[in-house]
Write a protein that holds these residues in place. Structure first.
Motif, PDB file in Angstrom:
ATOM      1  N   TYR A 245       0.828  -1.213   0.000  1.00 47.58           N
ATOM      2  CA  TYR A 245       0.000   0.000   0.000  1.00 47.58           C
ATOM      3  C   TYR A 245       0.858   1.257   0.000  1.00 47.58           C
ATOM      4  N   GLU A 246       2.065   1.115  -0.461  1.00 46.95           N
ATOM      5  CA  GLU A 246       3.032   2.210  -0.491  1.00 46.95           C
ATOM      6  C   GLU A 246       2.992   2.890  -1.866  1.00 46.95           C
ATOM      7  N   PHE A 247       2.916   4.214  -1.849  1.00 43.61           N
ATOM      8  CA  PHE A 247       2.894   5.008  -3.074  1.00 43.61           C
ATOM      9  C   PHE A 247       3.946   6.105  -2.987  1.00 43.61           C
ATOM     10  N   LYS A 248       4.482   6.475  -4.130  1.00 44.74           N
ATOM     11  CA  LYS A 248       5.366   7.630  -4.216  1.00 44.74           C
ATOM     12  C   LYS A 248       4.540   8.784  -4.774  1.00 44.74           C
ATOM     13  N   VAL A 249       4.523   9.895  -4.051  1.00 42.21           N
ATOM     14  CA  VAL A 249       3.817  11.092  -4.497  1.00 42.21           C
ATOM     15  C   VAL A 249       4.819  11.961  -5.234  1.00 42.21           C
ATOM     16  N   LYS A 250       4.476  12.299  -6.462  1.00 41.86           N
ATOM     17  CA  LYS A 250       5.299  13.214  -7.254  1.00 41.86           C
ATOM     18  C   LYS A 250       4.525  14.518  -7.366  1.00 41.86           C
ATOM     19  N   PHE A 251       5.156  15.586  -6.883  1.00 41.21           N
ATOM     20  CA  PHE A 251       4.504  16.881  -6.868  1.00 41.21           C
ATOM     21  C   PHE A 251       4.678  17.594  -8.210  1.00 41.21           C
ATOM     22  N   ASP A 252       3.888  18.623  -8.398  1.00 43.04           N
ATOM     23  CA  ASP A 252       3.880  19.381  -9.648  1.00 43.04           C
ATOM     24  C   ASP A 252       4.979  20.427  -9.723  1.00 43.04           C
ATOM     25  N   LYS A 253       5.743  20.583  -8.690  1.00 43.52           N
ATOM     26  CA  LYS A 253       6.837  21.558  -8.654  1.00 43.52           C
ATOM     27  C   LYS A 253       8.152  20.822  -8.465  1.00 43.52           C
ATOM     28  N   LYS A 254       9.123  21.118  -9.318  1.00 41.21           N
ATOM     29  CA  LYS A 254      10.426  20.445  -9.257  1.00 41.21           C
ATOM     30  C   LYS A 254      11.138  20.668  -7.926  1.00 41.21           C
ATOM     31  N   ALA A 255      10.865  21.779  -7.271  1.00 45.69           N
ATOM     32  CA  ALA A 255      11.517  22.073  -5.997  1.00 45.69           C
ATOM     33  C   ALA A 255      11.026  21.172  -4.863  1.00 45.69           C
ATOM     34  N   LEU A 256       9.904  20.502  -5.066  1.00 47.50           N
ATOM     35  CA  LEU A 256       9.341  19.647  -4.028  1.00 47.50           C
ATOM     36  C   LEU A 256       9.801  18.209  -4.215  1.00 47.50           C
TER      37      LEU A 256
ATOM     38  N   ASP B 254       9.868  14.164  -3.892  1.00 49.75           N
ATOM     39  CA  ASP B 254       8.864  13.119  -3.842  1.00 49.75           C
ATOM     40  C   ASP B 254       8.638  12.719  -2.395  1.00 49.75           C
ATOM     41  N   MET B 255       7.477  12.145  -2.112  1.00 52.28           N
ATOM     42  CA  MET B 255       7.145  11.735  -0.762  1.00 52.28           C
ATOM     43  C   MET B 255       6.515  10.349  -0.819  1.00 52.28           C
ATOM     44  N   ILE B 256       6.813   9.527   0.169  1.00 48.21           N
ATOM     45  CA  ILE B 256       6.208   8.210   0.285  1.00 48.21           C
ATOM     46  C   ILE B 256       5.009   8.300   1.222  1.00 48.21           C
ATOM     47  N   VAL B 257       3.883   7.730   0.796  1.00 47.77           N
ATOM     48  CA  VAL B 257       2.710   7.606   1.655  1.00 47.77           C
ATOM     49  C   VAL B 257       2.390   6.120   1.777  1.00 47.77           C
ATOM     50  N   ASP B 258       1.830   5.731   2.896  1.00 46.98           N
ATOM     51  CA  ASP B 258       1.553   4.328   3.156  1.00 46.98           C
ATOM     52  C   ASP B 258       0.443   4.226   4.191  1.00 46.98           C
ATOM     53  N   GLU B 259      -0.203   3.103   4.231  1.00 43.08           N
ATOM     54  CA  GLU B 259      -1.220   2.830   5.237  1.00 43.08           C
ATOM     55  C   GLU B 259      -0.561   2.219   6.464  1.00 43.08           C
ATOM     56  N   PRO B 260      -1.167   2.412   7.631  1.00 38.47           N
ATOM     57  CA  PRO B 260      -0.636   1.757   8.829  1.00 38.47           C
ATOM     58  C   PRO B 260      -0.970   0.264   8.813  1.00 38.47           C
ATOM     59  N   PRO B 261      -0.309  -0.519   9.656  1.00 35.26           N
ATOM     60  CA  PRO B 261      -0.650  -1.939   9.765  1.00 35.26           C
ATOM     61  C   PRO B 261      -2.131  -2.091  10.142  1.00 35.26           C
ATOM     62  N   PRO B 262      -2.806  -3.093   9.716  1.00 42.49           N
ATOM     63  CA  PRO B 262      -2.280  -4.304   9.101  1.00 42.49           C
ATOM     64  C   PRO B 262      -2.132  -4.238   7.584  1.00 42.49           C
ATOM     65  N   LEU B 263      -2.622  -3.163   6.936  1.00 43.14           N
ATOM     66  CA  LEU B 263      -2.511  -3.085   5.473  1.00 43.14           C
ATOM     67  C   LEU B 263      -1.097  -2.771   5.017  1.00 43.14           C
ATOM     68  N   GLY B 264      -0.507  -1.736   5.574  1.00 47.50           N
ATOM     69  CA  GLY B 264       0.830  -1.300   5.185  1.00 47.50           C
ATOM     70  C   GLY B 264       1.779  -1.375   6.367  1.00 47.50           C
ATOM     71  N   ILE B 265       2.911  -0.683   6.209  1.00 42.37           N
ATOM     72  CA  ILE B 265       3.895  -0.661   7.291  1.00 42.37           C
ATOM     73  C   ILE B 265       4.162   0.763   7.775  1.00 42.37           C
ATOM     74  N   LEU B 266       3.348   1.707   7.321  1.00 47.59           N
ATOM     75  CA  LEU B 266       3.464   3.123   7.671  1.00 47.59           C
ATOM     76  C   LEU B 266       4.850   3.664   7.304  1.00 47.59           C
ATOM     77  N   ALA B 267       5.264   3.370   6.056  1.00 44.80           N
ATOM     78  CA  ALA B 267       6.544   3.861   5.543  1.00 44.80           C
ATOM     79  C   ALA B 267       6.507   5.371   5.311  1.00 44.80           C
ATOM     80  N   GLY B 268       5.332   5.945   5.403  1.00 47.29           N
ATOM     81  CA  GLY B 268       5.121   7.376   5.259  1.00 47.29           C
ATOM     82  C   GLY B 268       3.747   7.685   5.818  1.00 47.29           C
ATOM     83  N   PRO B 269       3.356   8.951   5.836  1.00 45.02           N
ATOM     84  CA  PRO B 269       2.043   9.303   6.372  1.00 45.02           C
ATOM     85  C   PRO B 269       0.927   8.719   5.508  1.00 45.02           C
ATOM     86  N   ASN B 270      -0.218   8.447   6.131  1.00 47.78           N
ATOM     87  CA  ASN B 270      -1.378   7.981   5.382  1.00 47.78           C
ATOM     88  C   ASN B 270      -2.295   9.167   5.082  1.00 47.78           C
ATOM     89  N   PRO B 271      -3.319   8.996   4.233  1.00 43.00           N
ATOM     90  CA  PRO B 271      -4.177  10.123   3.844  1.00 43.00           C
ATOM     91  C   PRO B 271      -4.834  10.856   5.016  1.00 43.00           C
TER      92      PRO B 271
END
Length: 156
Positions: free
Chosen positions: A17-28, A30-47
């Motif tokens: 359930y891990e995704f890489k967020v690519k922003f619309d501005k080159k200065a930003l 990328d960010m990893i978002v993930d779900e907490p357990p039991p779905l994900g491992i919380l490798a990044g913040p969830n929605p």
């Protein structure tokens, strides 16, 4: 609303359930978002956490901008947001509410415009006021050939 602006972000599925967020501005970065357990491992913040951060940050920035339109002193405000997760009538998890507490520094509290701005700053927070009002969201799902396989009925 007559004025309109847009931005587009891209989410690339990595694994589980891990995704890489690519922003619309080159200065930003990328960010990893993930779900907490039991779905994900919380490798990044969830929605839910991102929504809470967005509301809290918007209020903080609105307050700082109103009181000090120049460069605010570092540490001028500390904000804490608590989101409550509840189950709706269908037993689905939802954000039932948010409690946002802004703590102003002494300098910010004593600023000449502080009292006036406390009555105004929420009105200028795009995110928090939008959440309060409800946000129409259109959803479209495409298959691997680019065919739309799902589209909701809401209009933006």
């Amino acid at each position: 609303m007559s004025e309109q602006a847009r931005f587009t972000l891209t989410l690339e599925h990595l694994e589980d359930y891990e995704f890489k967020v690519k922003f619309d501005k080159k200065a930003l970065d990328d960010m990893i978002v993930d779900e907490p357990p039991p779905l994900g491992i919380l490798a990044g913040p969830n929605p839910s956490r991102l929504l809470a951060v967005s509301a809290a940050n918007c209020l903080s920035a609105s307050l700082l901008h109103c009181i000090n339109r120049g460069e605010p002193l570092p540490g001028s405000v500390t904000t804490e947001v608590t989101a409550t997760i509840v189950r709706n009538e269908k037993k689905r998890l939802r954000i039932g509410g948010m409690s946002i507490k802004l703590k102003m520094s002494e300098d910010l509290s004593n600023a000449a415009k502080a009292k006036r701005c406390l009555a105004l700053f929420e009105d200028f927070c795009v995110v928090t006021d939008s959440i309060r009002q409800g946000i129409p969201i259109t959803v479209e799902v495409e298959n691997s050939e680019g065919e739309v396989v799902y589209q909701n009925e809401d209009e933006a």
